[in-house]
Design an enzyme around this catalytic site. Structure first.
Site, mmCIF file in Angstrom:
data_model
loop_
_atom_site.group_PDB
_atom_site.id
_atom_site.type_symbol
_atom_site.label_atom_id
_atom_site.label_comp_id
_atom_site.label_asym_id
_atom_site.label_seq_id
_atom_site.Cartn_x
_atom_site.Cartn_y
_atom_site.Cartn_z
ATOM 1 N N HIS A 21 -11.387 13.620 -2.591
ATOM 2 C CA HIS A 21 -12.243 13.992 -1.771
ATOM 3 C C HIS A 21 -12.465 15.831 -2.576
ATOM 4 C CE1 HIS A 21 -15.149 15.218 1.951
ATOM 5 N NE2 HIS A 21 -15.271 15.204 0.606
ATOM 6 N N ASP A 22 -13.402 15.224 -3.737
ATOM 7 C CA ASP A 22 -12.726 16.898 -4.228
ATOM 8 C C ASP A 22 -14.427 16.673 -5.055
ATOM 9 O OD1 ASP A 22 -12.286 19.583 -5.267
ATOM 10 O OD2 ASP A 22 -10.000 18.882 -5.245
ATOM 11 N N ASP B 232 -3.291 4.514 -1.988
ATOM 12 C CA ASP B 232 -4.248 4.510 -0.890
ATOM 13 C C ASP B 232 -4.088 6.313 -0.857
ATOM 14 O OD1 ASP B 232 -5.737 4.890 1.328
ATOM 15 O OD2 ASP B 232 -3.333 4.789 2.876
ATOM 16 N N LEU B 233 -4.144 7.351 -1.556
ATOM 17 C CA LEU B 233 -4.644 8.406 -2.222
ATOM 18 C C LEU B 233 -5.406 9.332 -1.875
ATOM 19 C CD1 LEU B 233 -2.972 8.898 -5.069
ATOM 20 C CD2 LEU B 233 -1.921 9.185 -2.866
ATOM 21 N N LYS B 234 -7.149 8.633 -0.880
ATOM 22 C CA LYS B 234 -8.091 8.855 -0.432
ATOM 23 C C LYS B 234 -8.885 10.262 -0.804
ATOM 24 C CE LYS B 234 -7.619 7.156 4.041
ATOM 25 N NZ LYS B 234 -5.625 7.051 4.427
ATOM 26 N N LYS C 136 1.194 -0.489 0.440
ATOM 27 C CA LYS C 136 -0.055 -0.377 -0.195
ATOM 28 C C LYS C 136 0.838 1.486 -0.098
ATOM 29 C CE LYS C 136 -2.363 1.984 3.514
ATOM 30 N NZ LYS C 136 -1.737 2.581 4.055
ATOM 31 N N THR D 211 -10.935 5.770 11.461
ATOM 32 C CA THR D 211 -10.625 5.062 12.506
ATOM 33 C C THR D 211 -10.205 6.586 13.040
ATOM 34 O OG1 THR D 211 -8.631 4.886 11.392
ATOM 35 C CG2 THR D 211 -10.735 3.117 11.934
ATOM 36 N N ARG E 295 2.838 -1.144 11.281
ATOM 37 C CA ARG E 295 4.314 -1.415 11.711
ATOM 38 C C ARG E 295 3.969 -2.919 12.472
ATOM 39 N NH1 ARG E 295 2.193 3.837 14.067
ATOM 40 N NH2 ARG E 295 -0.283 2.647 13.590
ATOM 41 N N ASN F 22 -16.064 16.034 -11.047
ATOM 42 C CA ASN F 22 -16.006 16.210 -12.176
ATOM 43 C C ASN F 22 -13.916 16.361 -12.050
ATOM 44 O OD1 ASN F 22 -15.756 16.627 -15.022
ATOM 45 N ND2 ASN F 22 -14.686 18.730 -14.688
HETATM 46 O O1 C5P Z 1 1.130 0.670 11.386
HETATM 47 P P1 C5P Z 1 -0.245 -0.142 10.946
HETATM 48 O O2 C5P Z 1 -0.451 -1.380 11.059
HETATM 49 O O3 C5P Z 1 -1.172 0.881 11.964
HETATM 50 O O4 C5P Z 1 -1.141 0.622 9.470
HETATM 51 C C1 C5P Z 1 -2.216 1.109 9.269
HETATM 52 C C2 C5P Z 1 -2.283 1.376 7.396
HETATM 53 O O5 C5P Z 1 -3.439 1.796 6.933
HETATM 54 C C3 C5P Z 1 -1.581 2.516 7.930
HETATM 55 O O6 C5P Z 1 -0.936 3.002 6.199
HETATM 56 C C4 C5P Z 1 -2.725 3.836 7.738
HETATM 57 O O7 C5P Z 1 -2.631 5.419 7.227
HETATM 58 C C5 C5P Z 1 -3.770 2.995 7.146
HETATM 59 N N1 C5P Z 1 -5.256 3.625 7.705
HETATM 60 C C6 C5P Z 1 -5.346 3.145 8.867
HETATM 61 N N2 C5P Z 1 -6.838 3.629 9.069
HETATM 62 C C7 C5P Z 1 -7.646 3.661 8.346
HETATM 63 C C8 C5P Z 1 -7.871 3.509 6.822
HETATM 64 C C9 C5P Z 1 -5.993 3.597 6.854
HETATM 65 O O8 C5P Z 1 -4.602 2.918 9.467
HETATM 66 N N3 C5P Z 1 -9.071 3.759 8.213
#
Ligand code: C5P
Length: 238
Positions: A63-64, A59-61, A32, A120, A212, A67
């Site tokens: 939101h705009d 994963d760039l999420k 990712k 989250t 992590r 168009n």
């Molecule tokens: O280190 P860890 O396992 O917590 O990383 C989770 C990854 O998932 C990170 O890249 C974090 O930005 C991403 N993420 C998240 N919760 C979300 C969306 C993405 O933890 N709701």
């Protein structure tokens, strides 16, 4: 089939990310790429990861306005990644436009379109105080999942604990992508509602995002193998 376990490359530079993958022999694992890495390196990091045969969740999420999202998605789909995402809070029209852009720009396979319901990092109090959103948080996330499904998204990012109710509401084929994964005995860090790979699978997660638990492990290669082992052999793990 390769296990659908995306390793979050939360590194400041492409060199560090590529070095980590080489050093720990994580050849061809799904990865990712988030804002940190993409805003630093741009499309070149995607090209380099693709050369090494890594499936990619970008994963760039987005939101705009619809168009703008459509045009951006057309460009991103041209990178030939496997998964792209938007914020569900952009609304149904924006999600539909994202899908249109993605279909226009797709080269080989069509990337999956995933919506983020509520981050989250947003708890009940923040949603009520900052967003003035009166609905209960879990019910609101479920509403956003149903909206995303109707608007053409292929799935949502959610807590493993919400995956089953989302499947019940949106159908068994609607994908649940779950971060917050921890191996038994590793630190929770800033994640609250965590699950092990086996319990996430039992709770109907389709894809895992793992950061992590692997990147900060003493032996990342072994930790990634352990995640796969627990995912594959979920009946024998908690
Ligand atoms: O280190 P860890 O396992 O917590 O990383 C989770 C990854 O998932 C990170 O890249 C974090 O930005 C991403 N993420 C998240 N919760 C979300 C969306 C993405 O933890 N709701």
């Amino acid at each position: 089939m390769q296990a659908p376990i995306y390793l979050a490359l939360d590194f400041p530079t492409g060199e560090e990310a590529l070095h980590f993958l080489r050093q720990h022999e994580l050849a061809e694992v799904p990865v990712k790429v988030g804002m940190e890495l993409f805003y630093r390196e741009g499309p070149s990091i995607i090209h380099r990861l693709k050369e090494n045969n890594h499936p990619i969740f970008l994963d760039l999420k987005l939101h705009d306005i619809p168009n703008t999202v459509k045009s951006a998605m057309r460009n991103l789909a041209g990178l030939d990644v496997d998964v792209l995402n938007v914020h569900a809070l952009g609304g149904a029209k924006m999600i539909e436009s994202a899908k249109e852009g993605l279909l226009l720009g797709a080269k080989n396979k069509i990337p999956k379109l995933i919506a983020v319901t509520m981050l989250t990092s947003m708890d009940e109090e923040t949603v009520e105080r900052d967003l003035k959103q009166p609905m209960e948080l879990v019910a609101y996330a479920l509403h956003l999942a149903e909206l995303s499904s109707t608007a053409g998204a292929d799935g949502v990012v959610c807590s493993p604990h919400e995956a089953a109710s989302i499947k019940a509401a949106c159908g068994p084929d609607f994908l649940t992508v779950t971060p917050g994964i921890r191996l038994a005995g590793t630190a929770k860090n800033d994640q609250h509602r965590i699950a092990t790979p086996a319990s996430a699978r039992k709770m109907q997660a389709d894809y895992l995002v793992v950061g992590r638990s692997v990147t900060a492990a003493a032996d990342p290669k072994q930790a990634y193998k352990q995640v796969i082992e627990e995912w594959n052999d979920y009946d024998n793990y908690n």
